[in-house]
Design a protein around this motif. Structure first.
Motif, PDB file in Angstrom:
ATOM      1  N   UNK A  71       0.825  -1.215   0.000  1.00  0.00           N
ATOM      2  CA  UNK A  71       0.000   0.000   0.000  1.00  0.00           C
ATOM      3  C   UNK A  71       0.855   1.260   0.000  1.00  0.00           C
ATOM      4  N   UNK A  72       1.906   1.266   0.787  1.00  0.00           N
ATOM      5  CA  UNK A  72       2.762   2.456   0.849  1.00  0.00           C
ATOM      6  C   UNK A  72       3.486   2.656  -0.476  1.00  0.00           C
ATOM      7  N   UNK A  73       4.020   1.588  -1.034  1.00  0.00           N
ATOM      8  CA  UNK A  73       4.726   1.737  -2.313  1.00  0.00           C
ATOM      9  C   UNK A  73       3.763   2.112  -3.435  1.00  0.00           C
ATOM     10  N   UNK A  74       2.550   1.550  -3.430  1.00  0.00           N
ATOM     11  CA  UNK A  74       1.544   1.929  -4.436  1.00  0.00           C
ATOM     12  C   UNK A  74       1.173   3.402  -4.313  1.00  0.00           C
ATOM     13  N   UNK A  75       1.030   3.880  -3.071  1.00  0.00           N
ATOM     14  CA  UNK A  75       0.681   5.291  -2.859  1.00  0.00           C
ATOM     15  C   UNK A  75       1.768   6.218  -3.389  1.00  0.00           C
ATOM     16  N   UNK A  76       3.010   5.731  -3.390  1.00  0.00           N
ATOM     17  CA  UNK A  76       4.124   6.539  -3.899  1.00  0.00           C
ATOM     18  C   UNK A  76       4.378   6.298  -5.382  1.00  0.00           C
ATOM     19  N   UNK A  83       3.603 -11.458  -4.700  1.00  0.00           N
ATOM     20  CA  UNK A  83       4.625 -12.449  -4.370  1.00  0.00           C
ATOM     21  C   UNK A  83       5.801 -11.793  -3.657  1.00  0.00           C
ATOM     22  N   UNK A  84       6.213 -10.630  -4.135  1.00  0.00           N
ATOM     23  CA  UNK A  84       7.340  -9.931  -3.523  1.00  0.00           C
ATOM     24  C   UNK A  84       7.034  -9.568  -2.084  1.00  0.00           C
ATOM     25  N   UNK A  85       5.867  -8.981  -1.839  1.00  0.00           N
ATOM     26  CA  UNK A  85       5.563  -8.564  -0.466  1.00  0.00           C
ATOM     27  C   UNK A  85       5.350  -9.764   0.454  1.00  0.00           C
ATOM     28  N   UNK A 115      14.887  -1.261  -1.257  1.00  0.00           N
ATOM     29  CA  UNK A 115      15.792  -0.371  -1.996  1.00  0.00           C
ATOM     30  C   UNK A 115      16.408  -1.078  -3.193  1.00  0.00           C
ATOM     31  N   UNK A 116      16.663  -2.387  -3.073  1.00  0.00           N
ATOM     32  CA  UNK A 116      17.169  -3.160  -4.215  1.00  0.00           C
ATOM     33  C   UNK A 116      16.146  -3.217  -5.341  1.00  0.00           C
ATOM     34  N   UNK A 117      14.877  -3.077  -4.990  1.00  0.00           N
ATOM     35  CA  UNK A 117      13.804  -3.072  -5.994  1.00  0.00           C
ATOM     36  C   UNK A 117      13.513  -1.645  -6.473  1.00  0.00           C
ATOM     37  N   UNK A 123      10.148   6.422   0.691  1.00  0.00           N
ATOM     38  CA  UNK A 123       9.048   5.457   0.673  1.00  0.00           C
ATOM     39  C   UNK A 123       9.410   4.237   1.525  1.00  0.00           C
ATOM     40  N   UNK A 124      10.659   3.809   1.445  1.00  0.00           N
ATOM     41  CA  UNK A 124      11.123   2.682   2.254  1.00  0.00           C
ATOM     42  C   UNK A 124      11.013   3.035   3.732  1.00  0.00           C
ATOM     43  N   UNK A 125      11.474   4.231   4.098  1.00  0.00           N
ATOM     44  CA  UNK A 125      11.420   4.657   5.503  1.00  0.00           C
ATOM     45  C   UNK A 125       9.976   4.734   5.993  1.00  0.00           C
ATOM     46  N   UNK A 126       9.100   5.280   5.170  1.00  0.00           N
ATOM     47  CA  UNK A 126       7.687   5.356   5.556  1.00  0.00           C
ATOM     48  C   UNK A 126       7.095   3.958   5.716  1.00  0.00           C
TER      49      UNK A 126
END
Length: 184
Positions: A71-76, A83-85, A115-117, A123-126
């Motif tokens: 959800x956070x990455x989609x929002x950004x 599968x990844x999550x 971060x590798x993705x 966004x990672x920190x959030x």
């Protein structure tokens, strides 16, 4: 000062050390044996429907954990696959169990994987902050429900209630602070 192996001080010290080691071994063996007996007793009385429910709740934990990052990455504007999550969630929860560090080592693991993705650092920190906040919010809900059940059954005592309320206040303030830090 040198001690000979036959001196009374060395022999006395070694006998105490050997006695302590033997006592520790007996205690460890007794505890281990009693744990196995308790597990067998518990397994004999287990009801399959409760085990299935527990497995569903555990699976729900992994899904909810991963869904936060999605959800956070989609929002950004960054798409993470289901599968990844789910893989990240399994890795995080495994690391939480294998390396007890209050979730710090597993959060670093997930942050590095995101971060590798190519997910941007803010966004990672959030994501990590929201994950920590949701973890504490889940504990708040569980403790609140446990207090209600204990009160309903008449099993709540002052020590448990005071400790639980203090935990609820701390966890709520901590979660609010983390949510404020995570930004939009």
């Amino acid at each position: 000062r040198r001690y000979r192996v036959g001196s009374s001080r060395v022999v006395n010290w070694l006998s105490w050390l050997l006695g302590a080691a033997l006592l520790s071994a007996v205690i460890a063996a007794a505890l281990h044996f009693s744990e196995e007996r308790a597990f067998v007793h518990l397994a004999e009385q287990a009801k399959p429907q409760w085990l299935v429910l527990a497995l569903l709740f555990q699976a729900g934990t992994y899904v909810a954990q991963g869904w936060i990052w999605r959800l956070v990455s989609d929002a950004a504007g960054y798409d993470l696959s289901r599968q990844t999550v789910f893989e990240l969630s399994l890795a995080k929860l495994f690391a939480d169990q294998a390396l007890p560090s209050a979730g710090l080592s597993s959060s670093i693991l997930v942050a590095n994987a995101l971060e590798e993705r190519l997910v941007p650092s803010p966004v990672v920190k959030a994501s990590v902050l929201l994950n920590i906040a949701s973890y504490h919010l889940a504990y708040i809900g569980a403790v609140a429900v446990a207090l209600v059940i204990m009160a309903w059954r008449g099993q709540a005592n002052a020590l448990i209630v005071v400790t639980s309320v203090l935990f609820l206040i701390f966890a709520t303030a901590f979660s609010a602070m983390i949510l404020a830090l995570s930004g939009r």
